[in-house]
Design an enzyme around this catalytic site. Structure first.
Site, PDB file in Angstrom:
ATOM      1  CD  GLU A 279      -2.645  15.092   1.248  1.00 51.31           C
ATOM      2  OE1 GLU A 279      -2.033  14.670   0.268  1.00 51.31           O
ATOM      3  OE2 GLU A 279      -2.822  14.428   2.289  1.00 51.31           O
TER       4      GLU A 279
ATOM      5  NE  ARG B  81      -4.721   7.239   6.928  1.00 46.75           N
ATOM      6  CZ  ARG B  81      -4.331   7.783   5.775  1.00 46.75           C
ATOM      7  NH1 ARG B  81      -3.352   8.670   5.767  1.00 46.75           N
ATOM      8  NH2 ARG B  81      -4.911   7.449   4.648  1.00 46.75           N
TER       9      ARG B  81
ATOM     10  NE  ARG C 156      -7.638  11.044   3.153  1.00 46.11           N
ATOM     11  CZ  ARG C 156      -6.514  10.360   3.013  1.00 46.11           C
ATOM     12  NH1 ARG C 156      -6.388   9.189   3.614  1.00 46.11           N
ATOM     13  NH2 ARG C 156      -5.522  10.832   2.296  1.00 46.11           N
TER      14      ARG C 156
ATOM     15  CB  ALA D 278      -0.927  -0.013   1.213  1.00 45.57           C
TER      16      ALA D 278
ATOM     17  CG  HIS E 266      -9.193   8.253  -0.491  1.00 44.66           C
ATOM     18  ND1 HIS E 266      -9.647   9.133  -1.442  1.00 44.66           N
ATOM     19  CD2 HIS E 266      -8.001   8.729  -0.091  1.00 44.66           C
ATOM     20  CE1 HIS E 266      -8.756  10.099  -1.606  1.00 44.66           C
ATOM     21  NE2 HIS E 266      -7.750   9.881  -0.791  1.00 44.66           N
TER      22      HIS E 266
ATOM     23  CG  HIS F 184      -7.553   5.117   1.607  1.00 44.22           C
ATOM     24  ND1 HIS F 184      -6.779   4.782   0.516  1.00 44.22           N
ATOM     25  CD2 HIS F 184      -6.900   6.122   2.240  1.00 44.22           C
ATOM     26  CE1 HIS F 184      -5.697   5.562   0.482  1.00 44.22           C
ATOM     27  NE2 HIS F 184      -5.742   6.366   1.520  1.00 44.22           N
TER      28      HIS F 184
END
Length: 529
Positions: free
Chosen positions: A116, A383, A287, A42, A241, A348
């Site tokens: 982000e 996360r 997210r 990953a 995600h 994700h």
């Protein structure tokens, strides 16, 4: 049957495993076991970058606060402080190793930093939009050339060898002495003894039908650690995600969060934006919020996907900053400089895992866990973007130091793998059928939005699958497909059990039956009876 002995056995070859192996190899003999090739992980698919405080305009406190906010009250604050504070040093280690991050002469750091979702500052150091691959290739080349690292590609670990399994008396504590490993190509099982063993196998994204994860992400380390007696925490928090490319010929292709960080907008088929109606941070919300918003709009309107539009940015800017995405989309007939990208949410990242301390130690002596396999408490209930590679680096460096500092334990004589009472499987179609069934019902019943009834249905099916697989495992020779399915079912069970214990909605876990967030945040910790 062959057996071998190493100072440290590292199971997994992503950023966590490679970082640890390279640090230990200066003074130890290291075995690095990987199911396919060193590059299959990953980590190699991570596009965005590594979150770390590198600019004088940024601060450790700001990064910590962004992490705590994204984690929805469930982050371990002590661990969060430690990992964020160690971030700059970890990034410097990569730079010293020769990783070629994207440069920016206008930035005082000398590197381009992007932003982000969930971050209050630009702090993501990256290598264009292929950071993970660049880092992975750099470290892989060094591991291959290192004389103290023995690389075992196309090998899969079956189970850990512990003092409890061997019925050894070790003053009340359980010790790990290595693992049984299947040579996939030869079909032989080897005994690998090691003074220290490290689980670095990544997450469990392949539990779900739709995922950004590679095929190797089958929860092997989490399942092996659980079977050996490790505590496992917060498995209900699976990050979806928001933006995986939606195309029949695009398998698990991620559209990095940095696209939204650089101005990408989420739109409905008619071109209308929808994120401002869901969160004041719009496209830059964390997210979990963005994924639920997309899921809501798709279900409400009966859509197959939504669209991520960054075509308003200059074409040369997009080609320069997102060459991987630009070229892949172009291959599929999508010109991101002129038209929006069709996207859907996909599983994700596994935020939960084997409980460890900041040195990577598990509940079992001489057994460590690092990377996505482990639960540090950094991610909480959700996360923060690009904190995963940061955690990989920091904890792997810490674990390597701890292993080097500890006195060497005596080598243990270990029994060989016993195949005397098993035969070759007669119908392996059972494995592929069960694999498909598991991933479909996990997607339908334990996905972005959950209910008690859906979880109960999933638990019932997992119980039936577990019984069938246990019988199969007991009677037939092991294969990589069987081992992966066994680990996926085990990990699915941990996810569902954890989800059923959380009677609230928090972060990545959203339940229609418990839509409120409780005033006090607590971890979900499972202990094998």
């Amino acid at each position: 049957m062959q057996s071998s002995h190493f100072d440290t056995l590292v199971i997994g070859s992503g950023l966590a495993g490679l970082t640890l192996a390279l640090n230990l190899a200066e003074t130890q003999r290291v075995a690095l076991v990987t199911k396919r090739t060193l590059i299959d992980s990953a980590s190699a698919g991570a596009q965005g970058g590594i979150a770390a405080v590198l600019s004088i305009e940024d601060s450790l406190e700001a990064h910590i606060q962004d992490t705590l906010i994204a984690g929805a009250g469930l982050c371990d604050e002590t661990m969060t402080h430690y990992i964020v504070e160690q971030g700059p040093r970890a990034v410097r280690w990569l730079i010293e190793r020769g990783v070629n991050f994207t440069r920016d002469a206008q930035n005082e750091t000398g590197y381009h930093l992007t932003r982000e979702g969930g971050h209050s500052m630009r702090r993501i150091i990256h290598s264009d939009d292929a950071t993970g691959r660049v880092v992975q290739l750099t470290l892989t080349e060094q591991a291959v050339q290192h004389p103290n690292i023995t690389i075992l590609e196309h090998h899969i670990a079956i189970d850990l060898i512990t003092s409890e399994k061997l019925s050894l008396h070790t003053q009340g504590s359980n010790h790990c002495y290595g693992a049984y490993v299947l040579d996939i190509l030869a079909g032989e099982v080897y005994t690998i003894a090691a003074r220290n063993t490290v689980l670095a196998t990544g997450g469990a994204g392949k539990v779900y039908l739709y995922t950004t994860n590679p095929d190797v992400a089958t929860g092997d380390g989490i399942a092996m650690g659980w079977r050996a007696g490790c505590r496992v925490a917060n498995m209900e928090f699976v990050q979806f995600h928001p933006t995986c490319l939606y195309h029949p010929h695009a398998k698990s292709f991620l559209i990095t969060e940095a696209v939204r960080g650089e101005g990408g907008l989420l739109k409905l088929p008619d071109g209308e934006r929808f994120m401002p109606q869901h969160d004041e941070r719009a496209e830059l919300a964390p997210r979990d919020i963005v994924a639920r918003a997309i899921d809501f709009e798709m279900k409400k309107r009966g859509l197959d996907c939504v669209f991520l539009d960054i075509s308003h940015q200059p074409a040369d800017f997009l080609i320069r900053h997102f060459p991987t995405i630009y070229n892949r989309c172009l291959e599929l007939g999508i010109d991101i400089t002129r038209e929006p990208i069709p996207v859907v949410p996909a599983a994700h990242y596994t935020c939960g895992g084997i409980v460890i301390d900041r040195r990577g130690r598990t509940d079992i002596d001489n057994l460590y866990a690092v990377g996505e396999t482990a639960h540090t408490g950094l991610h909480g209930a959700n996360r923060l973007a690009s904190n995963s590679l940061l955690e990989c680096l920091v904890i792997s460096l810490s674990a390597a130091q701890d292993i080097m500092d500890r006195p060497a334990v005596p080598a243990q004589s270990l029994p060989n793998w016993d195949e005397s009472r098993v035969t070759d499987a007669d119908e392996e179609v059972v494995i592929s059928h069960n694999w498909d069934e598991l991933r479909r019902f996990m997607w339908n019943y334990v996905g972005i939005v959950r209910t008690n009834k859906r979880l109960q249905r999933a638990q019932h099916r997992i119980r039936l699958l577990s019984e069938e697989i246990d019988e199969y495992y007991s009677n037939f020779r092991v294969t990589s497909d069987l081992l992966e399915l066994r680990n996926l079912v085990c990990t699915s069970d941990l996810i569902v059990r954890s989800a059923m214990l959380r009677h609230e909605s928090r972060g990545l876990h959203y339940s229609r039956d418990y839509s409120e967030t409780l005033p006090r945040a607590t971890d979900t910790v499972l202990l094998k009876s």
